[in-house]
Design an enzyme around this catalytic site. Structure first.
Site, PDB file in Angstrom:
ATOM      1  CB  CYS A  16      -1.060  -0.534   1.190  1.00  0.00           C
ATOM      2  SG  CYS A  16      -0.284   0.659   2.260  1.00  0.00           S
ATOM      3  CD1 TRP A  17       1.176   7.384   0.410  1.00  0.00           C
ATOM      4  CD2 TRP A  17       1.688   6.904  -1.511  1.00  0.00           C
ATOM      5  NE1 TRP A  17       1.539   7.792  -0.261  1.00  0.00           N
ATOM      6  CE2 TRP A  17       2.478   7.621  -1.724  1.00  0.00           C
ATOM      7  CE3 TRP A  17       1.845   5.736  -2.615  1.00  0.00           C
ATOM      8  CZ2 TRP A  17       2.538   8.631  -2.923  1.00  0.00           C
ATOM      9  CZ3 TRP A  17       2.056   6.065  -4.375  1.00  0.00           C
ATOM     10  CH2 TRP A  17       2.655   7.510  -3.666  1.00  0.00           C
TER      11      TRP A  17
END
Length: 151
Positions: free
Chosen positions: A65-66
């Site tokens: 994820c980010w």
């Protein structure tokens, strides 16, 4: 090796990860934004990749994820998973060696392709430690998992 990979975003580094794993000869199953039409929420796709691991459909998993934080948290909620957020090769080596990590969590924001290759090199080169203290710690994590609902 069968590896399940999830990402909540279709970012170049996530696509590079899948390509690099395949280039290294691994069978890759994708989730989230890497699978057209799939649920790309980080919690959902990270759980899916982690469940592949504990079900025996994958030998390892990589969740992205980010920042990598949410993906690692979600994966670690699945009993039997030991997900480690790794930002460099040294951390990846230690996660595999001392923690017997079976899920690699990566942040899409700061992981460059060269750093990703270094992380993968270290991850695949390291073997779980046979040191009694390290094995005792990993066993303790297993006991913690045993106390959770396995649904």
């Amino acid at each position: 090796m069968r590896i399940s990979v999830s990402s909540d975003m279709d970012e170049p580094v996530a696509r590079f990860l899948v390509d690099e794993l395949r280039r290294r000869g691994h069978e890759v199953r994708t989730y989230g934004a890497l699978q057209p039409g799939a649920d790309a929420q980080w919690a959902v796709c990270s759980e899916a990749a982690a469940r592949d691991l504990v079900a025996g459909a994958a030998d390892l998993a990589v969740v992205c994820c980010w920042t990598g934080t949410g993906a690692s948290i979600a994966a670690n909620k699945v009993p039997g998973v030991r997900a480690a957020l790794c930002t460099d090769a040294y951390t990846a080596d230690g996660a595999r060696r001392w923690n017997d990590a079976n899920v690699l969590a990566l942040g899409l924001r700061l992981t460059s392709e060269p750093v990703l290759k270094e992380i993968l090199d270290a991850w695949f080169a390291a073997a779980p430690s046979e040191d009694p203290e390290d094995r005792e710690n990993v066993a303790h994590i297993g006991h913690l998992d045993a106390g959770r609902d396995h649904s």
